[in-house]
Structures are given as structure tokens and as C-alpha cells.
Write an enzyme that holds these catalytic residues in place. Sequence first.
Site, PDB file in Angstrom:
ATOM      1  N   VAL A  50       0.845  -1.198   0.000  1.00  0.00           N
ATOM      2  CA  VAL A  50       0.000   0.000   0.000  1.00  0.00           C
ATOM      3  C   VAL A  50       0.883   1.253   0.000  1.00  0.00           C
ATOM      4  CG1 VAL A  50      -1.753   1.312   1.288  1.00  0.00           C
ATOM      5  CG2 VAL A  50      -1.884  -1.194   1.195  1.00  0.00           C
ATOM      6  N   CYS A  51       2.012   1.175   0.685  1.00  0.00           N
ATOM      7  CA  CYS A  51       2.877   2.347   0.894  1.00  0.00           C
ATOM      8  C   CYS A  51       3.267   3.076  -0.400  1.00  0.00           C
ATOM      9  CB  CYS A  51       4.121   1.960   1.689  1.00  0.00           C
ATOM     10  SG  CYS A  51       3.726   1.363   3.355  1.00  0.00           S
ATOM     11  N   PRO A  52       3.793   2.388  -1.431  1.00  0.00           N
ATOM     12  CA  PRO A  52       4.203   3.150  -2.616  1.00  0.00           C
ATOM     13  C   PRO A  52       3.026   3.835  -3.312  1.00  0.00           C
ATOM     14  CG  PRO A  52       4.356   0.772  -3.030  1.00  0.00           C
ATOM     15  CD  PRO A  52       4.132   0.955  -1.556  1.00  0.00           C
ATOM     16  N   GLU A  54       0.606   5.290  -1.864  1.00  0.00           N
ATOM     17  CA  GLU A  54       0.387   6.540  -1.135  1.00  0.00           C
ATOM     18  C   GLU A  54       1.473   7.567  -1.455  1.00  0.00           C
ATOM     19  OE1 GLU A  54      -2.098   5.842   2.771  1.00  0.00           O
ATOM     20  OE2 GLU A  54      -0.027   5.240   3.055  1.00  0.00           O
TER      21      GLU A  54
END
Length: 212
Positions: A50-52, A54
Site C-alpha cells: 500500500v505504501c508506494p 500513497e
Amino acid sequence: MSLVGKKFPNITVDAMSEMGDNIKINVYEEAVNNKKKVLLFWYPKDFTFVCPTELHAFQAALGEFEKRNTMVIGASCDTNEVHFAWLNTSKDNGGIEGVTYPILADTNRNLANILGILDIQSSEYNEETDSVILEGSNVTYRATYLVDEDGKIFHESVNDMPLGRNVNEYLRLIDAYTHVQVKGEVCPANWEEGKEAMTADRKGVASYLSSH
């Protein structure tokens, strides 16, 4: 414990610049010294899933934040070296190549601890080893802070690991807070730039409710 209405912690943290330089950033000083708002968003780990999405979403909206005199700063507990490797990994390989805002490397977790956003389920003292054993990943949740030009936190939110953020909501919150600062009016539910706001009194709310 909520930090809204309080000054952002006046603490300096290691960070990685877009140029790949090791720098130090104090979020409170960035806001106050530059007379800017700051959006600081924490994510759990580099090289995850999910991080990249965002980091790229905040990058895509960077011009909108800049229009609103707002700095964007990312943050995790990974090292600068890991940030640098991720910045040099292409988008089609799950990397964040193209991200141009700085990313904090809170490896000693000093700031994350003060903010209370670390995933620690429990901690237990082990007498035999004279150490504290933690349960949990000890990385941060998806916490977001909006800081005003005086270094005061005017919004905070914390998502669990699987839940990605809505970048447009932070733009809306910045617009609403700026409206309050400039016009002295308050912003009702679902307010957006260009919509009617209201005066903070009984007459104001009665007038607003009667027309909506």
C-alpha cells in the site's frame, strides 16, 4: 492521547532529500521558520504494498499542496539507505522513483514514540535477560499530521496498516483551515472550497441549516 491543538514536537530527525542527500528535518521549525503549513504522513515500511501507492499519490498532488503554501514530508522508521534504494527503484518494480519531497528516517523512533503511533501490542520486562520484549511490529501506523504556520497541529488521523489514505481529504482540510484563518468563519460538514461557510453563532447555524 490527541495532539490536536498542541505544538508539534520540536525534535530533529534524520531524513533523505530528493537529491539523495542525508539531511536533518525539524517539522516544527519547517512550519514556523518558513511560515508554511506542513503535511507529515507516516507509513509502515519501504518496499511494501500500500505504501508506494500513497507516496505516488502525494507526489501527484504536490502542486496542489504547494499552491496552498503547504510542504509535504513522508516518514517511516526505515534508514536513509533504504529510502535511497527505494527512491532509485522504478515505479514498475514497486519503487518510488520520481518522489521529490523529503522522507524522514526515524530509525531511533524518537518522534514516532512521542506521537504514540508505533504498532506495539504489549511490552514485557524479562528479568532473566534484563530487557523489555515487545509484541508487535514496532513500525508506525498510517498517521497523518497537518501543522499550521505557528507549529500547531490542526489535524491528526491514524489508519491501520491495510487502509490507504485519501489525499484529496487533506487538501479539503487545508482549504477549510485556511478559510477559518482568513475569513474567521467556520466550515460545516462536507464543506469544500467555494461552498458557503457559516458564522460561529446560533444565528449562523440557523441560517445555514435553513438554506441546506
